[in-house]
Motif scaffolding. Structure first.
Motif, PDB file in Angstrom:
ATOM      1  N   GLU A   1      -1.956 -15.677 -10.478  1.00 34.14           N
ATOM      2  CA  GLU A   1      -1.785 -17.070 -10.900  1.00 34.14           C
ATOM      3  C   GLU A   1      -3.121 -17.758 -11.155  1.00 34.14           C
ATOM      4  OE1 GLU A   1       0.435 -18.528  -7.630  1.00 34.14           O
ATOM      5  OE2 GLU A   1       2.287 -17.479  -8.199  1.00 34.14           O
TER       6      GLU A   1
ATOM      7  N   ASP B   1       6.137  -9.898 -11.214  1.00 29.57           N
ATOM      8  CA  ASP B   1       6.898 -11.145 -11.103  1.00 29.57           C
ATOM      9  C   ASP B   1       6.015 -12.353 -11.378  1.00 29.57           C
ATOM     10  OD1 ASP B   1       9.101  -9.634 -10.426  1.00 29.57           O
ATOM     11  OD2 ASP B   1       8.979 -10.045  -8.278  1.00 29.57           O
ATOM     12  N   ALA B   2       4.797 -12.331 -10.829  1.00 30.40           N
ATOM     13  CA  ALA B   2       3.880 -13.455 -11.034  1.00 30.40           C
ATOM     14  C   ALA B   2       3.481 -13.577 -12.498  1.00 30.40           C
ATOM     15  CB  ALA B   2       2.640 -13.285 -10.156  1.00 30.40           C
TER      16      ALA B   2
ATOM     17  N   SER C   1       0.136 -12.764  -5.296  1.00 27.88           N
ATOM     18  CA  SER C   1       0.653 -13.524  -6.442  1.00 27.88           C
ATOM     19  C   SER C   1      -0.353 -14.586  -6.854  1.00 27.88           C
ATOM     20  CB  SER C   1       1.993 -14.184  -6.098  1.00 27.88           C
ATOM     21  OG  SER C   1       3.000 -13.227  -5.896  1.00 27.88           O
ATOM     22  N   LYS C   2      -1.003 -15.170  -5.862  1.00 30.75           N
ATOM     23  CA  LYS C   2      -2.002 -16.200  -6.128  1.00 30.75           C
ATOM     24  C   LYS C   2      -3.167 -15.647  -6.938  1.00 30.75           C
ATOM     25  CE  LYS C   2      -3.851 -20.315  -5.495  1.00 30.75           C
ATOM     26  NZ  LYS C   2      -3.379 -21.447  -6.321  1.00 30.75           N
TER      27      LYS C   2
ATOM     28  N   GLU D   1       6.364 -14.870 -14.687  1.00 28.75           N
ATOM     29  CA  GLU D   1       6.570 -16.313 -14.547  1.00 28.75           C
ATOM     30  C   GLU D   1       5.528 -17.094 -15.342  1.00 28.75           C
ATOM     31  OE1 GLU D   1       8.372 -19.783 -13.415  1.00 28.75           O
ATOM     32  OE2 GLU D   1       9.086 -17.729 -13.064  1.00 28.75           O
TER      33      GLU D   1
ATOM     34  N   ARG E   1       2.745 -10.894  -0.236  1.00 31.45           N
ATOM     35  CA  ARG E   1       3.206 -11.112  -1.622  1.00 31.45           C
ATOM     36  C   ARG E   1       2.708 -12.451  -2.154  1.00 31.45           C
ATOM     37  NH1 ARG E   1       7.713  -8.524  -3.927  1.00 31.45           N
ATOM     38  NH2 ARG E   1       8.351 -10.525  -4.811  1.00 31.45           N
ATOM     39  N   ALA E   2       2.791 -13.479  -1.330  1.00 31.93           N
ATOM     40  CA  ALA E   2       2.337 -14.802  -1.767  1.00 31.93           C
ATOM     41  C   ALA E   2       0.842 -14.799  -2.059  1.00 31.93           C
ATOM     42  CB  ALA E   2       2.677 -15.847  -0.711  1.00 31.93           C
TER      43      ALA E   2
ATOM     44  N   THR F   1       5.295  -7.284  -7.325  1.00 36.37           N
ATOM     45  CA  THR F   1       4.835  -8.636  -6.994  1.00 36.37           C
ATOM     46  C   THR F   1       3.963  -9.183  -8.109  1.00 36.37           C
ATOM     47  OG1 THR F   1       4.888  -8.139  -4.640  1.00 36.37           O
ATOM     48  CG2 THR F   1       3.561 -10.025  -5.323  1.00 36.37           C
ATOM     49  N   GLY F   2       3.015  -8.365  -8.569  1.00 36.17           N
ATOM     50  CA  GLY F   2       2.169  -8.784  -9.684  1.00 36.17           C
ATOM     51  C   GLY F   2       2.957  -8.989 -10.959  1.00 36.17           C
TER      52      GLY F   2
END
Length: 373
Positions: free
Chosen positions: A307, A91-92, A303-304, A95, A299-300, A88-89
């Motif tokens: 981000e 992927d963030a 991810s924040k 991106e 996950r969301a 998850t980390g």
């Protein structure tokens, strides 16, 4: 760079030992495998996963007459580049890093062992052998197409022959990773009560192993029954790789590691039948564990964290610890600076990332989840 040979350990033993003593290796104990690090003491972390992979890899390498120290070194290093919060980390961060060349955890592992570990007087990194670097870079097979920038940088210095397969030892490390997570993710999922023993008894391989335990130990305590069944699943996978790979190596006619690299196919494989069964197990884990609705919520949230942290550090890089300031001052442009920030965030543990996010934003992420990421 050349080093004086040790009188009591091989160069591959030295590689293994330096990986174990690396700061990045220690940090794996607080990095997500499937569950966030603080969720429970019994779940796997990246560190315990890496140790289990190394144990499986050394066993298979010994059975096949390969070099166990090289195999173990690659296995222990294979996840060094992982970010906080697992995939998850990653992927963030990938991106966010798109304008600056992206992020790839395998390439980051190479960057760690060639540049970011800075403990030795004569060199950056761990000064690992070419064979270990090659194994980390391409244990999953030849690397084709556009290279991740961190891997391209390393390859320019060491020419890892990315167009070929890796040594049989590195191939063993790769399949040992599959063996380890297919087994321990079932156990951790059961512990988290995302599914039941009855659910997984419908799966290939797993159901037969439960049935064997029931025949041999009728009325066994449920937790012992579970462990006995899943350790047999482990054994089925390991035995299959050894038998299949022994035949492939013999049938290849290869007499050297160079010939292994240029065969055009891996010599360390599962049998066709078992591989099909493992795909079914993997599909079950994906739907019931990795993509469960409660998991997607978490996950969301994490991810924040990534981000939010990235633009804070990119805008004010002196917020990073003092040991990073020399690199910051040498950064020639925003891309170089962004890659330094990426290195820093990728090295964070789960708990440090959460704490730093709360400190810098004043918005703590809830820390009472009991679901995996």
């Amino acid at each position: 760079m050349p080093e004086e040979e040790s009188s009591f350990r091989s160069c591959f033993q030295r590689d293994r030992d330096r990986i174990i003593h690396a700061s990045a290796f220690r940090r794996l104990k607080h990095k997500t495998q499937v569950f966030v690090e603080h969720e429970g003491d019994s779940y796997r972390t990246r560190l315990t996963h890496s140790i289990e992979v190394a144990q499986v890899a050394r066993t298979i390498a010994g059975a096949l007459g390969l070099n166990p120290e090289l195999t173990e070194a690659v296995a222990l290093a294979h996840d060094l580049g992982h970010t906080p919060f697992g995939h998850t980390g990653e992927d963030a961060l990938h991106e966010i890093m798109q304008p600056y060349g992206g992020f790839d955890h395998n390439a980051q592992a190479i960057r760690i062992v060639t540049r970011l570990e800075r403990h030795y007087a004569e060199f950056d990194g761990c000064n690992l052998t070419w064979e270990t670097l090659e194994g980390i870079a391409k244990h999953n097979g030849p690397v084709e197409g556009a290279l991740p920038w961190a891997l391209a940088e390393c390859n320019a210095a060491f020419d890892l022959e990315l167009y070929t397969h890796a040594s049989a030892e590195a191939q063993v490390a790769a399949l040992s990773d599959d063996i380890a997570y297919n087994n321990h993710d079932l156990l951790d999922g059961l512990r988290a009560e995302l599914f039941s023993d009855e659910d997984i008894q419908r799966l290939p391989i797993v159901g037969d192993c439960y049935a064997e335990v029931d025949r041999k130990y009728p009325g066994l305590d449920p937790y012992r029954r579970r462990h006995e069944a899943l350790r047999r699943v482990f054994g089925v996978m390991v035995s299959d790789v050894i038998d299949t790979s022994r035949a492939l190596i013999a049938g290849s006619g290869a007499q050297s590691v160079e010939e292994i690299r240029h065969l055009g196919y891996p010599v360390i494989q599962f049998s066709t039948g078992l591989w099909a069964q493992l795909k079914e197990i993997r599909a079950f884990l994906f739907s019931r564990m990795y993509r469960a609705p409660s998991v997607m919520t978490v996950r969301a949230e994490v991810s924040k964290v990534v981000e939010d942290l990235f633009p804070i550090y990119l805008g004010d890089p002196k917020q990073m610890p003092a040991r990073w300031h020399a690199d910051i001052e040498e950064a020639e442009d925003e891309t170089a600076l962004a890659r330094i920030v990426s290195d820093y965030i990728a090295g964070m543990t789960d708990r440090f990332a959460l704490q730093d996010h709360a400190r810098l934003t004043g918005r703590p992420i809830p820390a009472d989840h009991s679901t995996p990421i």
